[in-house]
Design a protein around this motif. Structure first.
Motif, PDB file in Angstrom:
ATOM      1  N   ALA A 215     109.598 -57.100 -96.119  1.00 26.14           N
ATOM      2  CA  ALA A 215     109.989 -57.896 -94.981  1.00 26.14           C
ATOM      3  C   ALA A 215     109.117 -57.565 -93.714  1.00 26.14           C
ATOM      4  O   ALA A 215     108.506 -58.433 -93.230  1.00 26.14           O
ATOM      5  CB  ALA A 215     111.382 -57.631 -94.419  1.00 26.14           C
ATOM      6  N   LYS A 216     108.665 -56.343 -93.548  1.00 25.04           N
ATOM      7  CA  LYS A 216     107.478 -55.818 -92.600  1.00 25.04           C
ATOM      8  C   LYS A 216     106.396 -56.431 -92.984  1.00 25.04           C
ATOM      9  O   LYS A 216     105.917 -56.876 -92.068  1.00 25.04           O
ATOM     10  CB  LYS A 216     107.506 -54.481 -92.960  1.00 25.04           C
ATOM     11  CG  LYS A 216     106.765 -53.928 -91.688  1.00 25.04           C
ATOM     12  CD  LYS A 216     106.575 -52.134 -91.585  1.00 25.04           C
ATOM     13  CE  LYS A 216     105.771 -51.592 -90.783  1.00 25.04           C
ATOM     14  NZ  LYS A 216     105.712 -50.049 -90.892  1.00 25.04           N
ATOM     15  N   ASP A 217     106.093 -56.279 -94.224  1.00 30.79           N
ATOM     16  CA  ASP A 217     104.669 -57.125 -94.699  1.00 30.79           C
ATOM     17  C   ASP A 217     104.665 -58.649 -94.469  1.00 30.79           C
ATOM     18  O   ASP A 217     103.518 -58.961 -93.849  1.00 30.79           O
ATOM     19  CB  ASP A 217     104.447 -56.750 -96.196  1.00 30.79           C
ATOM     20  CG  ASP A 217     103.125 -57.261 -96.464  1.00 30.79           C
ATOM     21  OD1 ASP A 217     101.899 -56.571 -95.860  1.00 30.79           O
ATOM     22  OD2 ASP A 217     102.859 -58.313 -97.441  1.00 30.79           O
ATOM     23  N   TYR A 218     105.659 -59.140 -94.713  1.00 30.36           N
ATOM     24  CA  TYR A 218     105.803 -60.796 -94.650  1.00 30.36           C
ATOM     25  C   TYR A 218     105.960 -61.101 -93.445  1.00 30.36           C
ATOM     26  O   TYR A 218     105.033 -62.109 -92.710  1.00 30.36           O
ATOM     27  CB  TYR A 218     106.954 -61.249 -95.219  1.00 30.36           C
ATOM     28  CG  TYR A 218     107.079 -62.699 -95.262  1.00 30.36           C
ATOM     29  CD1 TYR A 218     106.168 -63.269 -96.239  1.00 30.36           C
ATOM     30  CD2 TYR A 218     107.764 -63.524 -94.407  1.00 30.36           C
ATOM     31  CE1 TYR A 218     106.117 -64.751 -96.441  1.00 30.36           C
ATOM     32  CE2 TYR A 218     107.941 -64.790 -94.452  1.00 30.36           C
ATOM     33  CZ  TYR A 218     106.929 -65.335 -95.412  1.00 30.36           C
ATOM     34  OH  TYR A 218     106.972 -66.942 -95.311  1.00 30.36           O
ATOM     35  N   ARG A 219     106.538 -60.198 -92.253  1.00 32.97           N
ATOM     36  CA  ARG A 219     106.478 -60.593 -90.799  1.00 32.97           C
ATOM     37  C   ARG A 219     104.989 -60.557 -90.018  1.00 32.97           C
ATOM     38  O   ARG A 219     104.438 -61.230 -89.688  1.00 32.97           O
ATOM     39  CB  ARG A 219     107.371 -59.632 -89.998  1.00 32.97           C
ATOM     40  CG  ARG A 219     107.316 -59.713 -88.594  1.00 32.97           C
ATOM     41  CD  ARG A 219     107.377 -58.181 -88.069  1.00 32.97           C
ATOM     42  NE  ARG A 219     106.777 -58.274 -86.574  1.00 32.97           N
ATOM     43  CZ  ARG A 219     105.584 -57.784 -86.377  1.00 32.97           C
ATOM     44  NH1 ARG A 219     104.750 -57.481 -87.074  1.00 32.97           N
ATOM     45  NH2 ARG A 219     105.453 -58.025 -85.135  1.00 32.97           N
ATOM     46  N   GLU A 220     104.048 -59.381 -90.876  1.00 38.32           N
ATOM     47  CA  GLU A 220     102.711 -58.972 -90.563  1.00 38.32           C
ATOM     48  C   GLU A 220     101.816 -60.316 -90.896  1.00 38.32           C
ATOM     49  O   GLU A 220     101.236 -60.546 -89.856  1.00 38.32           O
ATOM     50  CB  GLU A 220     102.476 -57.758 -90.760  1.00 38.32           C
ATOM     51  CG  GLU A 220     103.221 -56.686 -90.050  1.00 38.32           C
ATOM     52  CD  GLU A 220     102.791 -55.121 -90.747  1.00 38.32           C
ATOM     53  OE1 GLU A 220     101.961 -54.965 -91.558  1.00 38.32           O
ATOM     54  OE2 GLU A 220     103.344 -54.356 -90.126  1.00 38.32           O
ATOM     55  N   LYS A 221     102.192 -60.796 -91.998  1.00 38.81           N
ATOM     56  CA  LYS A 221     101.415 -61.809 -92.532  1.00 38.81           C
ATOM     57  C   LYS A 221     101.571 -63.195 -91.486  1.00 38.81           C
ATOM     58  O   LYS A 221     100.654 -63.749 -91.189  1.00 38.81           O
ATOM     59  CB  LYS A 221     101.448 -61.991 -93.927  1.00 38.81           C
ATOM     60  CG  LYS A 221     100.978 -60.817 -94.761  1.00 38.81           C
ATOM     61  CD  LYS A 221     101.135 -61.055 -96.360  1.00 38.81           C
ATOM     62  CE  LYS A 221     100.615 -60.077 -97.147  1.00 38.81           C
ATOM     63  NZ  LYS A 221     100.813 -59.877 -98.642  1.00 38.81           N
ATOM     64  N   CYS A 222     102.835 -63.374 -91.498  1.00 42.60           N
ATOM     65  CA  CYS A 222     103.180 -64.623 -90.646  1.00 42.60           C
ATOM     66  C   CYS A 222     102.398 -64.361 -89.359  1.00 42.60           C
ATOM     67  O   CYS A 222     101.915 -65.318 -88.657  1.00 42.60           O
ATOM     68  CB  CYS A 222     104.652 -64.703 -90.472  1.00 42.60           C
ATOM     69  SG  CYS A 222     105.607 -65.388 -92.269  1.00 42.60           S
ATOM     70  N   LEU A 223     102.708 -63.360 -88.578  1.00 39.99           N
ATOM     71  CA  LEU A 223     102.205 -63.119 -87.255  1.00 39.99           C
ATOM     72  C   LEU A 223     100.673 -63.266 -87.298  1.00 39.99           C
ATOM     73  O   LEU A 223     100.229 -63.984 -86.336  1.00 39.99           O
ATOM     74  CB  LEU A 223     102.276 -61.640 -86.701  1.00 39.99           C
ATOM     75  CG  LEU A 223     102.178 -61.302 -85.453  1.00 39.99           C
ATOM     76  CD1 LEU A 223     102.583 -62.191 -84.423  1.00 39.99           C
ATOM     77  CD2 LEU A 223     102.364 -59.859 -85.308  1.00 39.99           C
ATOM     78  N   ALA A 224      99.946 -62.896 -88.145  1.00 38.08           N
ATOM     79  CA  ALA A 224      98.359 -62.963 -88.485  1.00 38.08           C
ATOM     80  C   ALA A 224      98.231 -64.382 -88.800  1.00 38.08           C
ATOM     81  O   ALA A 224      97.061 -64.675 -88.025  1.00 38.08           O
ATOM     82  CB  ALA A 224      97.767 -62.105 -89.510  1.00 38.08           C
ATOM     83  N   ALA A 225      98.927 -65.143 -89.321  1.00 41.27           N
ATOM     84  CA  ALA A 225      98.528 -66.450 -89.645  1.00 41.27           C
ATOM     85  C   ALA A 225      99.250 -67.456 -88.450  1.00 41.27           C
ATOM     86  O   ALA A 225      98.761 -68.422 -88.445  1.00 41.27           O
ATOM     87  CB  ALA A 225      99.295 -67.017 -90.974  1.00 41.27           C
ATOM     88  N   LYS A 226      99.742 -66.956 -87.708  1.00 44.89           N
ATOM     89  CA  LYS A 226     100.386 -67.629 -86.515  1.00 44.89           C
ATOM     90  C   LYS A 226     101.474 -68.672 -86.980  1.00 44.89           C
ATOM     91  O   LYS A 226     101.260 -69.649 -86.386  1.00 44.89           O
ATOM     92  CB  LYS A 226      99.413 -68.302 -85.499  1.00 44.89           C
ATOM     93  CG  LYS A 226      98.571 -66.889 -84.968  1.00 44.89           C
ATOM     94  CD  LYS A 226      97.610 -67.512 -83.852  1.00 44.89           C
ATOM     95  CE  LYS A 226      96.942 -66.324 -83.146  1.00 44.89           C
ATOM     96  NZ  LYS A 226      95.608 -66.582 -82.434  1.00 44.89           N
ATOM     97  N   ALA A 227     102.120 -68.427 -87.975  1.00 46.81           N
ATOM     98  CA  ALA A 227     102.988 -69.424 -88.713  1.00 46.81           C
ATOM     99  C   ALA A 227     104.572 -68.668 -88.827  1.00 46.81           C
ATOM    100  O   ALA A 227     104.506 -67.393 -88.934  1.00 46.81           O
ATOM    101  CB  ALA A 227     102.552 -70.043 -89.833  1.00 46.81           C
ATOM    102  N   LYS A 228     105.372 -69.656 -88.842  1.00 49.25           N
ATOM    103  CA  LYS A 228     106.903 -68.991 -89.331  1.00 49.25           C
ATOM    104  C   LYS A 228     106.921 -68.834 -90.639  1.00 49.25           C
ATOM    105  O   LYS A 228     107.924 -68.224 -91.076  1.00 49.25           O
ATOM    106  CB  LYS A 228     107.723 -70.151 -88.682  1.00 49.25           C
ATOM    107  CG  LYS A 228     107.876 -69.960 -87.093  1.00 49.25           C
ATOM    108  CD  LYS A 228     109.142 -70.743 -86.691  1.00 49.25           C
ATOM    109  CE  LYS A 228     109.787 -69.927 -85.677  1.00 49.25           C
ATOM    110  NZ  LYS A 228     111.016 -70.481 -85.481  1.00 49.25           N
ATOM    111  N   GLY A 229     106.037 -69.349 -91.705  1.00 52.93           N
ATOM    112  CA  GLY A 229     106.108 -69.107 -92.914  1.00 52.93           C
ATOM    113  C   GLY A 229     104.697 -69.188 -93.526  1.00 52.93           C
ATOM    114  O   GLY A 229     103.865 -70.079 -93.182  1.00 52.93           O
ATOM    115  N   ILE A 230     104.675 -68.588 -94.620  1.00 46.40           N
ATOM    116  CA  ILE A 230     103.221 -68.488 -95.275  1.00 46.40           C
ATOM    117  C   ILE A 230     103.350 -69.088 -96.871  1.00 46.40           C
ATOM    118  O   ILE A 230     102.279 -68.451 -97.680  1.00 46.40           O
ATOM    119  CB  ILE A 230     102.494 -67.321 -95.013  1.00 46.40           C
ATOM    120  CG1 ILE A 230     103.408 -66.086 -95.492  1.00 46.40           C
ATOM    121  CG2 ILE A 230     102.263 -67.145 -93.644  1.00 46.40           C
ATOM    122  CD1 ILE A 230     102.365 -65.124 -95.643  1.00 46.40           C
TER     123      ILE A 230
END
Length: 141
Positions: free
Chosen positions: A33-48
């Protein structure tokens, strides 16, 4: 704001400093969950494009039920009840599902609506659904 709330919620559940297990995304739902949140934040997207099928299902850590129900309730407060526009890769959906895997060992179907979700949860986990509903209502105030 949503990403900050998600980060705080995850850290309140498992900060990965008191655990003697490896907090790798391959075996820890909260690390995922932590990693997914960080990836979405970096992509500036709600889902990746990562779905709930990718959440590690063999998380063997012990989580307090209160932490799980609080996490699920908080994710429900962040949800926009998107109904037919719901996507499984939404960061809120993925993180809520991580809480479910960590606490229940399974993912409960989220049909895009909080009330319908609570009904689904109540079919197999009645007491848990009641706890989540009470916390959700308190958080929404």
């Amino acid at each position: 704001m949503i990403f900050d709330t998600i980060k705080e919620s995850i850290e309140n559940t498992c900060d990965c400093t008191t655990c003697d297990l490896s907090c790798a995304t391959s075996n820890c739902a909260m690390a995922f969950a932590k990693d997914y949140r960080e990836k979405c934040l970096a992509a500036k997207a709600k889902g990746i494009g990562i779905s709930t099928d990718d959440i590690p299902s063999l998380d063997t850590k012990h989580y307090e039920q209160d932490e799980i129900t609080t996490g699920v309730a908080l994710m429900l407060t962040l949800c926009h009840d998107c109904n037919s526009d719901h996507t499984d890769d939404c960061v809120i959906n993925v993180v809520r599902s991580c809480y479910e895997v960590a606490g229940l060992g399974e993912i409960v179907e989220y049909p895009g609506n909080t009330v319908a979700y609570l009904m689904n949860l109540g079919k197999t986990h009645k007491e848990l659904a009641q706890e989540v509903m009470l916390k959700y209502q308190a958080l929404k105030k």
